[in-house]
Write a protein that holds these residues in place. Structure first.
Motif, PDB file in Angstrom:
ATOM      1  N   THR A   1      80.024 -44.175 -12.178  1.00  0.00           N
ATOM      2  CA  THR A   1      79.178 -43.060 -11.782  1.00  0.00           C
ATOM      3  C   THR A   1      78.361 -42.568 -12.982  1.00  0.00           C
ATOM      4  N   PRO A   2      77.400 -41.678 -12.750  1.00  0.00           N
ATOM      5  CA  PRO A   2      76.679 -41.105 -13.895  1.00  0.00           C
ATOM      6  C   PRO A   2      77.605 -40.364 -14.848  1.00  0.00           C
ATOM      7  N   GLU A   3      78.726 -39.873 -14.311  1.00  0.00           N
ATOM      8  CA  GLU A   3      79.655 -39.095 -15.135  1.00  0.00           C
ATOM      9  C   GLU A   3      80.504 -39.968 -16.054  1.00  0.00           C
ATOM     10  N   ASN A   4      80.859 -41.176 -15.606  1.00  0.00           N
ATOM     11  CA  ASN A   4      81.750 -42.012 -16.433  1.00  0.00           C
ATOM     12  C   ASN A   4      81.072 -43.249 -17.007  1.00  0.00           C
ATOM     13  N   ALA A   5      79.797 -43.496 -16.656  1.00  0.00           N
ATOM     14  CA  ALA A   5      79.119 -44.712 -17.111  1.00  0.00           C
ATOM     15  C   ALA A   5      79.081 -44.818 -18.632  1.00  0.00           C
ATOM     16  N   ARG A   6      78.825 -43.690 -19.312  1.00  0.00           N
ATOM     17  CA  ARG A   6      78.768 -43.721 -20.777  1.00  0.00           C
ATOM     18  C   ARG A   6      80.089 -44.190 -21.381  1.00  0.00           C
ATOM     19  N   ASP A   7      81.203 -43.739 -20.800  1.00  0.00           N
ATOM     20  CA  ASP A   7      82.511 -44.113 -21.337  1.00  0.00           C
ATOM     21  C   ASP A   7      82.770 -45.609 -21.141  1.00  0.00           C
TER      22      ASP A   7
ATOM     23  N   ARG B   1      65.372 -44.559 -14.549  1.00  0.00           N
ATOM     24  CA  ARG B   1      64.966 -44.249 -15.918  1.00  0.00           C
ATOM     25  C   ARG B   1      66.120 -43.635 -16.697  1.00  0.00           C
ATOM     26  N   HIS B   2      66.848 -42.734 -16.062  1.00  0.00           N
ATOM     27  CA  HIS B   2      68.005 -42.111 -16.721  1.00  0.00           C
ATOM     28  C   HIS B   2      69.089 -43.149 -17.002  1.00  0.00           C
ATOM     29  N   ALA B   3      69.325 -44.044 -16.034  1.00  0.00           N
ATOM     30  CA  ALA B   3      70.363 -45.066 -16.219  1.00  0.00           C
ATOM     31  C   ALA B   3      69.963 -46.050 -17.313  1.00  0.00           C
ATOM     32  N   ALA B   4      68.676 -46.391 -17.359  1.00  0.00           N
ATOM     33  CA  ALA B   4      68.205 -47.343 -18.371  1.00  0.00           C
ATOM     34  C   ALA B   4      68.330 -46.791 -19.785  1.00  0.00           C
ATOM     35  N   ALA B   5      68.371 -45.467 -19.908  1.00  0.00           N
ATOM     36  CA  ALA B   5      68.450 -44.828 -21.226  1.00  0.00           C
ATOM     37  C   ALA B   5      69.876 -44.630 -21.708  1.00  0.00           C
ATOM     38  N   LEU B   6      70.864 -45.018 -20.887  1.00  0.00           N
ATOM     39  CA  LEU B   6      72.265 -44.857 -21.299  1.00  0.00           C
ATOM     40  C   LEU B   6      72.559 -45.706 -22.537  1.00  0.00           C
ATOM     41  N   PRO B   7      73.244 -45.127 -23.499  1.00  0.00           N
ATOM     42  CA  PRO B   7      73.565 -45.893 -24.714  1.00  0.00           C
ATOM     43  C   PRO B   7      74.682 -46.884 -24.480  1.00  0.00           C
ATOM     44  N   ARG B   8      74.688 -47.940 -25.283  1.00  0.00           N
ATOM     45  CA  ARG B   8      75.781 -48.913 -25.238  1.00  0.00           C
ATOM     46  C   ARG B   8      75.865 -49.622 -26.580  1.00  0.00           C
TER      47      ARG B   8
ATOM     48  N   PRO C   1      71.423 -51.458 -19.268  1.00  0.00           N
ATOM     49  CA  PRO C   1      72.843 -51.119 -19.251  1.00  0.00           C
ATOM     50  C   PRO C   1      73.456 -51.055 -17.855  1.00  0.00           C
ATOM     51  N   ILE C   2      72.612 -50.860 -16.830  1.00  0.00           N
ATOM     52  CA  ILE C   2      73.119 -50.728 -15.468  1.00  0.00           C
ATOM     53  C   ILE C   2      72.426 -51.727 -14.556  1.00  0.00           C
ATOM     54  N   ILE C   3      73.220 -52.390 -13.724  1.00  0.00           N
ATOM     55  CA  ILE C   3      72.690 -53.228 -12.649  1.00  0.00           C
ATOM     56  C   ILE C   3      72.836 -52.444 -11.348  1.00  0.00           C
ATOM     57  N   PRO C   4      71.736 -52.073 -10.703  1.00  0.00           N
ATOM     58  CA  PRO C   4      71.846 -51.355  -9.434  1.00  0.00           C
ATOM     59  C   PRO C   4      72.473 -52.248  -8.372  1.00  0.00           C
TER      60      PRO C   4
END
Length: 211
Positions: free
Chosen positions: A164-170, A204-211, A16-19
């Motif tokens: 950011t980690p705060e708005n990535a889910r949205d 690991r936390h970023a990879a677990a973000l839902p989409r 879900p995230i590209i660093p």
């Protein structure tokens, strides 16, 4: 452009995230890439913002499982140098015709930057279906992406710039967002300090973000 779109969609589906990486020392390239891959983020955008960037791309390209691209492509020379260094895709902040042409001529799959409907439509007319939305927050963020989704249902976006980690889910919850770019996973202070375990955990936390 089907091959370009297919490859970029394949990359977007991997995580879900590209660093978005700014690396100043080639010695950091391999351990950084290994930490990110272990953490579940195999697609890496190395920005051409440091003198070491091309060497970093070349070193990261040797890491098993890493899919390394070059970000901040702004000139034709950038495109040629990135391809020669081993980049497997390119990312641009904007999409002037000559720059896009250079990527196509080099056979470098491209995630082209767009911030407006006109830019997005121009790229769509050239066959691009997955675009970088940049600068995401500065260009209106989630509201703008929602607005673009109605008239341009055939386009998908990778918002970058202010994610950011705060708005990535949205962002990732939007139907026209396939992934997002973020610099918080491997900030320069952690990279310089060699905090690979902490970077892996962030990945690991970023990879677990839902989409």
């Amino acid at each position: 452009m089907k091959n370009n779109t297919a490859y970029i969609r394949e990359l977007a589906a991997l995580a879900p995230i590209i660093p978005v990486l700014v690396v100043e020392d080639v010695a950091h390239a391999v351990p950084l890439a290994e930490a990110l891959v272990r953490g579940g983020l195999p697609v890496l955008e190395v920005t051409l913002r440091t003198p070491a960037a091309l060497g970093v791309i070349a070193a990261m390209a040797t890491v098993a499982g890493a899919r390394v691209g070059a970000g901040t492509l702004v000139t034709i020379a950038d495109v040629e140098a990135a391809k020669a260094a081993g980049a497997t895709f390119g990312v641009t902040p904007g999409s002037p015709v000559a720059l896009v042409d250079a990527c196509l001529a080099a056979g470098l799959p491209l995630l082209p930057g767009a911030a407006t409907a006109t830019e997005a439509m121009t790229l769509q007319a050239r066959g691009f279906e997955v675009l970088k939305f940049f600068p995401a927050e500065g260009a209106g963020g989630i509201k703008t992406l929602k607005g673009l989704g109605g008239p341009l249902p055939g386009l998908s976006f990778c918002p970058t710039g202010g994610v950011t980690p705060e708005n990535a889910r949205d962002y990732l919850a939007l139907s026209n967002v396939v992934c997002a770019g973020g610099s918080w996973i491997a900030p320069s202070n952690l990279v310089k300090a060699g905090k690979w375990d902490e970077i892996e955990e962030r990945a690991r936390h970023a990879a677990a973000l839902p989409r």
